[in-house]
Motif scaffolding. Structure first.
Motif, PDB file in Angstrom:
ATOM      1  N   ARG A   1      -2.578   1.685  -4.776  1.00  0.00           N
ATOM      2  CA  ARG A   1      -2.345   3.115  -4.581  1.00  0.00           C
ATOM      3  C   ARG A   1      -3.455   3.648  -3.674  1.00  0.00           C
ATOM      4  O   ARG A   1      -4.603   3.793  -4.078  1.00  0.00           O
ATOM      5  CB  ARG A   1      -2.367   3.873  -5.904  1.00  0.00           C
ATOM      6  N   SER A   2      -3.105   3.926  -2.434  1.00  0.00           N
ATOM      7  CA  SER A   2      -4.094   4.401  -1.470  1.00  0.00           C
ATOM      8  C   SER A   2      -3.388   4.935  -0.240  1.00  0.00           C
ATOM      9  O   SER A   2      -2.208   4.654  -0.005  1.00  0.00           O
ATOM     10  CB  SER A   2      -5.054   3.275  -1.074  1.00  0.00           C
ATOM     11  N   ASP A   3      -4.137   5.679   0.545  1.00  0.00           N
ATOM     12  CA  ASP A   3      -3.659   6.167   1.835  1.00  0.00           C
ATOM     13  C   ASP A   3      -3.940   5.090   2.876  1.00  0.00           C
ATOM     14  O   ASP A   3      -5.053   4.546   2.928  1.00  0.00           O
ATOM     15  CB  ASP A   3      -4.402   7.457   2.191  1.00  0.00           C
TER      16      ASP A   3
ATOM     17  N   VAL B   1      -7.489   2.915   3.126  1.00  0.00           N
ATOM     18  CA  VAL B   1      -7.543   1.717   2.295  1.00  0.00           C
ATOM     19  C   VAL B   1      -8.382   0.630   2.968  1.00  0.00           C
ATOM     20  O   VAL B   1      -8.362   0.472   4.191  1.00  0.00           O
ATOM     21  CB  VAL B   1      -6.117   1.188   2.012  1.00  0.00           C
TER      22      VAL B   1
ATOM     23  N   VAL C   1       0.846  -1.193   0.000  1.00  0.00           N
ATOM     24  CA  VAL C   1       0.000   0.000   0.000  1.00  0.00           C
ATOM     25  C   VAL C   1       0.883   1.244   0.000  1.00  0.00           C
ATOM     26  O   VAL C   1       1.722   1.406   0.896  1.00  0.00           O
ATOM     27  CB  VAL C   1      -0.943   0.011   1.221  1.00  0.00           C
ATOM     28  N   GLU C   2       0.688   2.094  -0.986  1.00  0.00           N
ATOM     29  CA  GLU C   2       1.523   3.295  -1.116  1.00  0.00           C
ATOM     30  C   GLU C   2       0.687   4.405  -1.755  1.00  0.00           C
ATOM     31  O   GLU C   2      -0.068   4.155  -2.696  1.00  0.00           O
ATOM     32  CB  GLU C   2       2.749   2.999  -1.972  1.00  0.00           C
ATOM     33  N   ARG C   3       0.810   5.639  -1.252  1.00  0.00           N
ATOM     34  CA  ARG C   3       0.023   6.744  -1.802  1.00  0.00           C
ATOM     35  C   ARG C   3       0.816   7.652  -2.739  1.00  0.00           C
ATOM     36  O   ARG C   3       0.227   8.401  -3.519  1.00  0.00           O
ATOM     37  CB  ARG C   3      -0.583   7.569  -0.676  1.00  0.00           C
ATOM     38  N   ASP C   4       2.149   7.609  -2.671  1.00  0.00           N
ATOM     39  CA  ASP C   4       2.970   8.472  -3.515  1.00  0.00           C
ATOM     40  C   ASP C   4       3.033   7.905  -4.930  1.00  0.00           C
ATOM     41  O   ASP C   4       3.438   6.755  -5.138  1.00  0.00           O
ATOM     42  CB  ASP C   4       4.378   8.587  -2.926  1.00  0.00           C
ATOM     43  N   ASP C   5       2.647   8.721  -5.901  1.00  0.00           N
ATOM     44  CA  ASP C   5       2.554   8.238  -7.279  1.00  0.00           C
ATOM     45  C   ASP C   5       3.888   7.730  -7.818  1.00  0.00           C
ATOM     46  O   ASP C   5       3.936   6.724  -8.528  1.00  0.00           O
ATOM     47  CB  ASP C   5       2.024   9.352  -8.186  1.00  0.00           C
TER      48      ASP C   5
END
Length: 266
Positions: free
Chosen positions: A80-82, A86, A56-60
């Motif tokens: 891709r999520s906070d 998530v 899980v990662e939010r940084d593009d």
């Protein structure tokens, strides 16, 4: 590798990473989440165990790195999520993660508070002071007590700041989280009520707190059998003792148990 986003400190010490993976014990058949996966420093060795991994990662920029890096690994799913929003799995799962310090408490609240949560165990890198507070023998507030009564929280080791890139201003810690057994939904409701009384009236004798749910003599017996002094302050009784007492009290179906707050039901 993309530049590190502002405020993000990436775990970069191979020895610490190996220790986290080994301590987690994850392997084939397990589902494990790496929150704040970054470029995949933990994701890669987790995938090597044979476990199914949610990164899980939010940084593009990091998401693009992760998707390229694990494109040929069907056991790794990049989301891709906070981590604060998530959706969590509906089956049992583990967490092995180096959590951004700024969102450690919100994530812990998501993982540890709901009775319906499916977290089995976790090995987390958190800020040193937070780990010390969560593993103290006397939790400082009701929320921390609720977590400690239902999960075995242990400080495994201190992690120096130089183990991160860039180095944060404070050290971190390896926090081990293991779910305790013996509490069903009814027992959890009793536990919440007991802990609520303890933290509202910490100096009240323990027997008076339990007396709300059980007759005087059984209350004394249960506390003594758990190794607590019924005449001592309620706050002096270990939260693990209250958890064991709650599981016994809950067996009596004649006792009316208040409902858990909505946020704890999950």
């Amino acid at each position: 590798m993309p530049s590190t986003p502002s405020g993000v400190h990436l775990l970069s010490c191979p020895r610490v990473i190996r220790s986290l993976i080994k301590h987690s014990g994850v392997g084939p058949g397990d589902l494990v989440i790496d929150f704040g996966a970054g470029p995949g420093a933990l994701t890669a060795p987790l995938a090597a165990t044979g476990a199914a991994v949610l990164a899980v990662e939010r940084d593009d920029a990091f998401v693009r790195v992760l998707r390229r890096r694990f494109a040929a690994r069907p056991s790794v799913r990049v989301v891709r999520s906070d981590l604060r929003w998530v959706r969590l799995p509906c089956r049992d799962f583990a967490v092995v993660s180096s959590i951004p310090f700024a969102v450690s408490t919100p994530l812990l609240r998501r993982l540890l508070s709901p009775v319906s949560g499916r977290l089995a165990h976790a090995d987390l890198v958190v800020e040193w002071g937070l780990a010390r507070r969560l593993t103290a023998s006397r939790p400082r507030d009701l929320e921390s007590a609720w977590w400690a009564a239902r999960f075995d929280l242990r400080l495994v080791r201190r992690i120096p700041s130089w183990c991160f890139t860039p180095a944060p201003s404070v050290d971190a810690a390896h926090l081990s989280v293991r779910r305790r057994s013996g509490l069903d939904g009814r027992g959890s409701a009793v536990l919440w009520a007991l802990l609520g009384s303890v933290y509202r009236q910490p100096s009240v004798p323990a027997r008076r707190v339990l007396g709300e749910f059980a007759a005087y003599r059984p209350a004394l017996r249960m506390l003594r059998e758990a190794g607590a002094d019924p005449s001592g302050p309620a706050a002096s009784v270990q939260v693990g003792v209250w958890a064991r007492v709650a599981s016994v009290v809950a067996v009596d179906r004649g006792i009316a148990v208040p409902r858990l707050p909505r946020g704890l039901r999950g």
